[in-house]
Design a protein around this motif. Structure first.
Motif, PDB file in Angstrom:
ATOM      1  N   VAL A  52       0.815  -1.058  -0.125  1.00 49.30           N
ATOM      2  CA  VAL A  52       0.018   0.014   0.065  1.00 49.30           C
ATOM      3  C   VAL A  52       1.099   1.232  -0.026  1.00 49.30           C
ATOM      4  N   SER A  53       0.323   2.168  -0.689  1.00 45.84           N
ATOM      5  CA  SER A  53       1.197   3.441  -0.844  1.00 45.84           C
ATOM      6  C   SER A  53       0.288   4.720  -0.636  1.00 45.84           C
ATOM      7  N   SER A  54       0.871   5.823  -0.332  1.00 42.56           N
ATOM      8  CA  SER A  54       0.391   7.222  -0.264  1.00 42.56           C
ATOM      9  C   SER A  54       0.224   7.319  -1.759  1.00 42.56           C
ATOM     10  N   PRO A  55      -0.548   8.363  -2.357  1.00 35.17           N
ATOM     11  CA  PRO A  55      -0.881   8.653  -3.618  1.00 35.17           C
ATOM     12  C   PRO A  55       0.136   9.719  -4.083  1.00 35.17           C
ATOM     13  N   ALA A  56       0.984  10.113  -3.300  1.00 35.95           N
ATOM     14  CA  ALA A  56       1.830  11.201  -3.683  1.00 35.95           C
ATOM     15  C   ALA A  56       2.861  10.605  -4.816  1.00 35.95           C
ATOM     16  N   VAL A  57       3.278  11.206  -5.777  1.00 36.41           N
ATOM     17  CA  VAL A  57       4.062  10.760  -6.836  1.00 36.41           C
ATOM     18  C   VAL A  57       5.278  10.144  -6.411  1.00 36.41           C
ATOM     19  N   ARG A  58       5.967  10.755  -5.263  1.00 37.69           N
ATOM     20  CA  ARG A  58       7.346  10.212  -4.714  1.00 37.69           C
ATOM     21  C   ARG A  58       6.966   8.884  -4.056  1.00 37.69           C
ATOM     22  N   ALA A  59       5.988   8.926  -3.214  1.00 35.87           N
ATOM     23  CA  ALA A  59       5.714   7.703  -2.675  1.00 35.87           C
ATOM     24  C   ALA A  59       5.370   6.401  -3.879  1.00 35.87           C
ATOM     25  N   LEU A  60       4.283   6.643  -4.477  1.00 33.16           N
ATOM     26  CA  LEU A  60       4.166   5.837  -5.403  1.00 33.16           C
ATOM     27  C   LEU A  60       5.076   5.259  -6.318  1.00 33.16           C
ATOM     28  N   SER A  61       6.144   6.132  -6.608  1.00 36.15           N
ATOM     29  CA  SER A  61       7.347   5.724  -7.551  1.00 36.15           C
ATOM     30  C   SER A  61       7.989   4.832  -6.793  1.00 36.15           C
ATOM     31  N   THR A  62       8.350   5.275  -5.287  1.00 37.90           N
ATOM     32  CA  THR A  62       9.115   4.372  -4.428  1.00 37.90           C
ATOM     33  C   THR A  62       8.587   2.873  -4.474  1.00 37.90           C
ATOM     34  N   ALA A  63       7.269   2.762  -4.107  1.00 31.54           N
ATOM     35  CA  ALA A  63       6.430   1.662  -4.006  1.00 31.54           C
ATOM     36  C   ALA A  63       6.697   0.943  -5.423  1.00 31.54           C
ATOM     37  N   ALA A  64       6.569   1.459  -6.546  1.00 35.04           N
ATOM     38  CA  ALA A  64       6.500   0.614  -7.644  1.00 35.04           C
ATOM     39  C   ALA A  64       7.996   0.146  -8.006  1.00 35.04           C
ATOM     40  N   LEU A  65       9.013   1.069  -7.806  1.00 26.95           N
ATOM     41  CA  LEU A  65      10.392   0.536  -7.876  1.00 26.95           C
ATOM     42  C   LEU A  65      10.739  -0.540  -7.091  1.00 26.95           C
ATOM     43  N   VAL A  66      10.232  -0.524  -5.731  1.00 29.22           N
ATOM     44  CA  VAL A  66      10.371  -1.704  -4.733  1.00 29.22           C
ATOM     45  C   VAL A  66       9.645  -3.068  -5.290  1.00 29.22           C
ATOM     46  N   ALA A  67       8.376  -2.779  -5.538  1.00 30.25           N
ATOM     47  CA  ALA A  67       7.546  -3.915  -6.195  1.00 30.25           C
ATOM     48  C   ALA A  67       8.524  -4.569  -7.471  1.00 30.25           C
ATOM     49  N   LYS A  68       8.843  -3.735  -8.228  1.00 33.45           N
ATOM     50  CA  LYS A  68       9.422  -4.714  -9.294  1.00 33.45           C
ATOM     51  C   LYS A  68      10.746  -5.281  -8.941  1.00 33.45           C
ATOM     52  N   GLU A  69      11.498  -4.907  -7.918  1.00 28.29           N
ATOM     53  CA  GLU A  69      12.696  -5.716  -7.563  1.00 28.29           C
ATOM     54  C   GLU A  69      12.334  -6.877  -6.651  1.00 28.29           C
ATOM     55  N   MET A  70      11.125  -6.896  -6.143  1.00 26.56           N
ATOM     56  CA  MET A  70      10.564  -8.023  -5.326  1.00 26.56           C
ATOM     57  C   MET A  70       9.705  -8.975  -5.999  1.00 26.56           C
ATOM     58  N   GLY A  71       9.342  -8.556  -7.382  1.00 27.29           N
ATOM     59  CA  GLY A  71       8.708  -9.498  -8.289  1.00 27.29           C
ATOM     60  C   GLY A  71       7.117  -9.394  -7.859  1.00 27.29           C
ATOM     61  N   TYR A  72       6.750  -8.124  -6.802  1.00 29.06           N
ATOM     62  CA  TYR A  72       5.407  -7.811  -6.604  1.00 29.06           C
ATOM     63  C   TYR A  72       4.696  -7.064  -7.787  1.00 29.06           C
ATOM     64  N   PRO A  73       3.546  -7.607  -8.339  1.00 30.30           N
ATOM     65  CA  PRO A  73       2.846  -6.968  -9.443  1.00 30.30           C
ATOM     66  C   PRO A  73       2.522  -5.403  -9.308  1.00 30.30           C
ATOM     67  N   PRO A  74       3.281  -4.333  -9.868  1.00 29.99           N
ATOM     68  CA  PRO A  74       2.871  -3.163  -9.548  1.00 29.99           C
ATOM     69  C   PRO A  74       1.451  -2.790  -9.865  1.00 29.99           C
ATOM     70  N   GLU A  75       0.664  -3.481 -10.650  1.00 31.38           N
ATOM     71  CA  GLU A  75      -0.729  -3.245 -10.735  1.00 31.38           C
ATOM     72  C   GLU A  75      -1.539  -3.668  -9.469  1.00 31.38           C
ATOM     73  N   ARG A  76      -1.077  -4.081  -8.672  1.00 33.31           N
ATOM     74  CA  ARG A  76      -1.728  -4.763  -7.292  1.00 33.31           C
ATOM     75  C   ARG A  76      -1.163  -3.517  -6.190  1.00 33.31           C
ATOM     76  N   ILE A  77      -0.604  -2.760  -6.526  1.00 34.83           N
ATOM     77  CA  ILE A  77      -0.125  -1.641  -5.459  1.00 34.83           C
ATOM     78  C   ILE A  77      -1.547  -1.040  -4.954  1.00 34.83           C
ATOM     79  N   GLN A  78      -1.953  -0.943  -3.975  1.00 38.49           N
ATOM     80  CA  GLN A  78      -2.994  -0.294  -3.640  1.00 38.49           C
ATOM     81  C   GLN A  78      -2.649   1.122  -2.958  1.00 38.49           C
ATOM     82  N   VAL A  79      -3.327   2.037  -3.657  1.00 38.33           N
ATOM     83  CA  VAL A  79      -3.068   3.495  -3.363  1.00 38.33           C
ATOM     84  C   VAL A  79      -4.026   3.683  -2.220  1.00 38.33           C
ATOM     85  N   VAL A  80      -3.698   4.538  -1.100  1.00 36.09           N
ATOM     86  CA  VAL A  80      -4.514   4.878   0.148  1.00 36.09           C
ATOM     87  C   VAL A  80      -4.506   6.221   0.225  1.00 36.09           C
ATOM     88  N   ASP A  81      -5.411   7.093  -0.174  1.00 33.53           N
ATOM     89  CA  ASP A  81      -5.530   8.509  -0.194  1.00 33.53           C
ATOM     90  C   ASP A  81      -5.106   8.912   1.401  1.00 33.53           C
TER      91      ASP A  81
END
Length: 165
Positions: A52-81
């Protein structure tokens, strides 16, 4: 058992006049540190049930980069406003409201609240979460609503500084 990884977003840029705070992107260091921390988590063989990630670009970008390295599907990142601009009580509410079927969750947020949340839920105090730092807490609980300092163990603290050459 519930396992919570709390992560402060990676270093962001202040060089874009006209962007709102929520739109600020990662800077070069942030774009290096986030995948580095994702690799470090992957090397620990961590399997996330939810990211789960904040919707802020810097947080969501962090989450996406971490997800990629961990093999976690980026489309499954849940944004919590509610993570963006959350105070301590709000962020703890987000944690308490996580779905119980998720046993292992990574939450990407912002300081000072991410540090405050670590200190509210951990039996050990942390001075300040640096950018891209990750704290892992294990809770002897069956439900996220039950997690607290009383049933927590601080499992590890990691940051990009620990992985510098």
């Amino acid at each position: 058992m519930k396992i919570l990884y709390l992560m402060r977003h990676a270093k962001s840029s202040w060089n874009f006049d006209g962007l709102s705070d929520q739109e600020r992107p990662l800077n070069n260091r942030g774009r290096t540190d986030a995948p580095q921390m994702g690799q470090a988590l992957a090397e620990r063989n961590i399997q996330l049930d939810l990211l789960v990630s904040s919707p802020a670009v810097r947080a969501l970008s962090t989450a996406a980069l971490v997800a990629k390295e961990m093999g976690y599907p980026p489309e499954r990142i849940q944004v919590v406003d509610g993570i963006y601009e959350a105070d301590l009580d709000r962020l703890v509410d987000v944690v308490h409201g996580l779905p119980d079927e998720a046993g292992s969750v990574l939450l990407v947020g912002h300081n000072p609240t991410i540090t405050d949340t670590v200190n509210a839920l951990s039996p050990s105090l942390i001075n300040e979460m640096s950018t891209a730092a990750v704290v892992c807490l294990h809770f002897q609980a069956n439900s996220w609503a039950e997690v607290s300092r009383q049933n927590a163990e601080l499992y590890f603290v990691d940051s990009p500084k620990n992985h510098e050459d």
